[in-house]
Design an enzyme around this catalytic site. Structure first.
Site, PDB file in Angstrom:
ATOM      1  N   GLY A  27      -3.602   1.211  -1.165  1.00 34.34           N
ATOM      2  CA  GLY A  27      -2.602   2.524  -1.320  1.00 34.34           C
ATOM      3  C   GLY A  27      -1.089   2.204  -1.192  1.00 34.34           C
ATOM      4  O   GLY A  27      -0.580   1.114  -1.163  1.00 34.34           O
ATOM      5  N   SER A  28      -0.683   3.124  -0.571  1.00 40.13           N
ATOM      6  CA  SER A  28       0.933   3.044  -0.372  1.00 40.13           C
ATOM      7  C   SER A  28       1.307   2.123   0.892  1.00 40.13           C
ATOM      8  O   SER A  28       0.504   2.133   1.847  1.00 40.13           O
ATOM      9  CB  SER A  28       1.480   4.268   0.014  1.00 40.13           C
ATOM     10  OG  SER A  28       1.063   4.895   1.158  1.00 40.13           O
ATOM     11  N   GLU A  47      -3.789  -3.662   0.788  1.00 42.95           N
ATOM     12  CA  GLU A  47      -3.256  -4.192  -0.670  1.00 42.95           C
ATOM     13  C   GLU A  47      -2.442  -2.925  -0.938  1.00 42.95           C
ATOM     14  O   GLU A  47      -2.788  -1.769  -1.088  1.00 42.95           O
ATOM     15  CB  GLU A  47      -4.541  -4.239  -1.743  1.00 42.95           C
ATOM     16  CG  GLU A  47      -3.736  -4.899  -2.872  1.00 42.95           C
ATOM     17  CD  GLU A  47      -3.397  -4.013  -3.901  1.00 42.95           C
ATOM     18  OE1 GLU A  47      -1.894  -4.055  -3.883  1.00 42.95           O
ATOM     19  OE2 GLU A  47      -4.077  -3.561  -4.613  1.00 42.95           O
ATOM     20  N   LEU A  48      -1.087  -3.044  -1.095  1.00 44.33           N
ATOM     21  CA  LEU A  48      -0.166  -2.049  -0.942  1.00 44.33           C
ATOM     22  C   LEU A  48       0.760  -2.036  -1.864  1.00 44.33           C
ATOM     23  O   LEU A  48       1.881  -1.205  -1.979  1.00 44.33           O
ATOM     24  CB  LEU A  48       0.800  -2.068   0.191  1.00 44.33           C
ATOM     25  CG  LEU A  48      -0.237  -2.443   1.642  1.00 44.33           C
ATOM     26  CD1 LEU A  48       0.830  -2.560   2.858  1.00 44.33           C
ATOM     27  CD2 LEU A  48      -0.992  -1.196   1.821  1.00 44.33           C
ATOM     28  N   CYS A  85      -1.099  -1.757 -10.069  1.00 50.84           N
ATOM     29  CA  CYS A  85       0.008  -2.466  -9.291  1.00 50.84           C
ATOM     30  C   CYS A  85       0.502  -3.765  -9.830  1.00 50.84           C
ATOM     31  O   CYS A  85       1.530  -4.579  -9.353  1.00 50.84           O
ATOM     32  CB  CYS A  85      -0.721  -2.606  -7.787  1.00 50.84           C
ATOM     33  SG  CYS A  85      -2.427  -3.610  -7.919  1.00 50.84           S
ATOM     34  N   GLU A 179       8.278   0.452  -6.487  1.00 52.53           N
ATOM     35  CA  GLU A 179       7.147   0.595  -7.601  1.00 52.53           C
ATOM     36  C   GLU A 179       7.291   1.833  -8.267  1.00 52.53           C
ATOM     37  O   GLU A 179       7.091   2.708  -7.978  1.00 52.53           O
ATOM     38  CB  GLU A 179       5.854   0.280  -6.801  1.00 52.53           C
ATOM     39  CG  GLU A 179       4.567   0.256  -7.684  1.00 52.53           C
ATOM     40  CD  GLU A 179       3.352   0.240  -6.846  1.00 52.53           C
ATOM     41  OE1 GLU A 179       2.377  -0.512  -7.382  1.00 52.53           O
ATOM     42  OE2 GLU A 179       3.096   0.596  -5.861  1.00 52.53           O
TER      43      GLU A 179
END
Length: 279
Positions: A27-28, A47-48, A85, A179
């Site tokens: 997520g963020s 995992e950002l 992503c 992003e």
């Protein structure tokens, strides 16, 4: 496996509960690093997100290869509404081929069909909600006001955002630094390969990069110098396979996802020493 729908307070208790030795979060980066800080003694995999770039190398500048790269980037910068992503968000192109590649990318982007994701003819669906589309529009409008050129797209329609190609984007724009998580790609010129690779690393993220090249030496050089979790050679950076470790560096997170990585995360190695035992 058990799925539990919960609130923020209960989630915080689960994250810090000693009976749960591993936490994995996607997520963020704001939430992810809070989880890491809240559980310093646990195994935490996060995992950002990312800000993936693609580089068109000097050996990949024939009209045929430029067209192929443009089609691949148009496809992967817009699929899932750009909400991946590893979607290519920035494309670095040799300066002499900038105009030709931009025209090819605009044509390939405009060929993407926007519509109902349940319709088989649709290439680009909606964003998660209207607020997400409004945020993407705000970032693009900021870049346009600062001098960026909108070659195509740049229009929000409810939860939809038209696939967008930007040029002349000034440094410091959020569409370059953060992003976007929407169907927006910026085309940037470069003069040397080392300059292009340095620009790939200019953001705080480091998840994936794609190098359109057939030069094996350049491939290994890119792998050596780029601070990203994976380098894709000959294609866009949008690659994911559960058989390979997946994750990033810098603000893209820590740890790796994937079958082997998950087994290693959720188990502990132990040693058995046998002495004076009949075998």
């Amino acid at each position: 496996m058990q799925v539990v729908e919960t609130d923020d307070e209960t989630t915080a208790r689960l994250v810090t509960d000693p009976r749960l030795p591993v936490v994995s979060f996607t997520g963020s980066d704001t939430v992810g690093w809070r989880i890491v800080d809240a559980a310093p003694r646990k195994k935490v995999v996060v995992e950002l997100g990312g800000n993936a770039a693609a580089v068109i190398a000097p050996d990949h500048t024939s009209s045929e290869r430029l067209r192929h790269a443009a089609e691949r980037i148009a496809l992967f910068s817009n699929y899932a509404g750009g909400q991946a992503c590893t979607s290519p968000q920035r494309v670095l192109v040799p300066r002499p081929q900038l105009a030709e590649f931009t025209a090819l990318l605009v044509a390939a982007t405009e060929a993407q069909v926007v519509g109902d994701p349940f319709d088989e003819a649709t290439d680009v669906g909606p964003l998660v909600d209207e607020a997400a589309a409004a945020r993407v529009a705000e970032w693009v409008d900021e870049a346009r006001a600062a001098g960026a050129t909108v070659h195509t797209g740049g229009v929000a329609q409810g939860r939809f955002y038209r696939p967008t190609v930007l040029g002349d984007v000034p440094p410091g724009s959020r569409v370059l630094d953060d992003e976007v998580f929407g169907p927006v790609v910026s085309v940037l010129p470069y003069d040397t390969v080392d300059e292009a690779l340095a620009r790939v690393d200019e953001t705080r993220f480091g998840l994936s990069a794609g190098i359109f090249t057939s030069d094996l030496q350049l491939a290994f050089h890119a792998l050596d110098v780029l601070r990203v979790g994976q380098v894709v050679i000959g294609d866009a950076p949008t690659y994911r396979s559960d058989e390979s470790p997946f994750g990033g560096t810098k603000d893209s997170g820590q740890g790796r996802e994937g079958l082997r990585s998950a087994i290693e995360d959720y188990t502990e190695e132990r040693t058995l020493v046998l002495s004076d035992v009949a075998l």
